[in-house]
Design a protein around this motif. Structure first.
Motif, PDB file in Angstrom:
ATOM      1  N   LYS A  27      28.556 -13.939  19.066  1.00 16.37           N
ATOM      2  CA  LYS A  27      29.379 -14.420  20.168  1.00 16.37           C
ATOM      3  C   LYS A  27      28.490 -14.718  21.389  1.00 16.37           C
ATOM      4  CE  LYS A  27      33.467 -12.690  18.179  1.00 16.37           C
ATOM      5  NZ  LYS A  27      34.541 -11.841  18.435  1.00 16.37           N
ATOM      6  N   SER A  66      34.147 -22.997  18.144  1.00 12.48           N
ATOM      7  CA  SER A  66      35.373 -23.500  17.634  1.00 12.48           C
ATOM      8  C   SER A  66      35.842 -24.978  18.128  1.00 12.48           C
ATOM      9  CB  SER A  66      36.641 -22.668  17.663  1.00 12.48           C
ATOM     10  OG  SER A  66      36.919 -22.462  19.282  1.00 12.48           O
ATOM     11  N   THR A 104      33.681 -22.703  12.779  1.00 13.82           N
ATOM     12  CA  THR A 104      34.432 -21.285  12.880  1.00 13.82           C
ATOM     13  C   THR A 104      33.743 -20.293  12.294  1.00 13.82           C
ATOM     14  OG1 THR A 104      35.574 -21.751  10.889  1.00 13.82           O
ATOM     15  CG2 THR A 104      36.750 -22.483  12.697  1.00 13.82           C
ATOM     16  N   SER A 159      33.248 -16.454  10.774  1.00 16.59           N
ATOM     17  CA  SER A 159      33.935 -15.653   9.898  1.00 16.59           C
ATOM     18  C   SER A 159      34.262 -14.373  10.411  1.00 16.59           C
ATOM     19  CB  SER A 159      32.944 -15.200   8.669  1.00 16.59           C
ATOM     20  OG  SER A 159      33.602 -14.230   8.116  1.00 16.59           O
ATOM     21  N   LYS A 160      35.497 -13.898  10.105  1.00 12.97           N
ATOM     22  CA  LYS A 160      36.057 -12.743  10.786  1.00 12.97           C
ATOM     23  C   LYS A 160      35.268 -11.552  10.209  1.00 12.97           C
ATOM     24  CE  LYS A 160      39.840 -14.592  12.261  1.00 12.97           C
ATOM     25  NZ  LYS A 160      39.468 -15.535  13.616  1.00 12.97           N
TER      26      LYS A 160
END
Length: 113
Positions: free
Chosen positions: A68, A75, A80, A82-83
């Protein structure tokens, strides 16, 4: 092969540390490694007393935070994240995500025009 400023021979602890520093300085580099994994000295147990005591959960959290910090929110560019962190993603799905820094830079540059 693209033009690079630095060739790093070996993906051991020193090679990976050098790569991290060069990335921080935005200097292009290529790592060459004869083994099929990075930090092979640890993986192949060459150091019988050396253990890496980071749990996967902890390591995943650090990697996600770093992702991050480095790439920001992608996005809006249709990418996107991945969580799951990369270690858990690999263990659950057998897959790992790869983010190409150069490609992300080109996507961001094209989107800003």
């Amino acid at each position: 092969m693209e033009n690079v400023a630095v060739l790093i021979v070996g993906a051991g602890p020193a090679g990976l540390t050098t790569a991290a520093c060069l990335t921080h300085l935005s200097i292009l580099y290529v790592i060459v490694e004869r083994e099929d994994c990075s930090v092979s000295l640890w993986s192949n147990h060459a150091y019988d007393r050396l253990k890496l005591y980071l749990t996967k959960e902890l390591l995943d959290n650090l990697l996600v935070m770093e992702e991050k910090f480095i790439f920001g929110d992608l996005s809006r560019h249709g990418i996107t994240m991945s969580k799951m962190g990369p270690m858990i993603l690999k263990s659950k799905t057998g897959r790992s995500s790869v983010i190409d820094v150069g490609t992300v830079g080109l996507i961001k540059k094209a989107s800003s025009k």
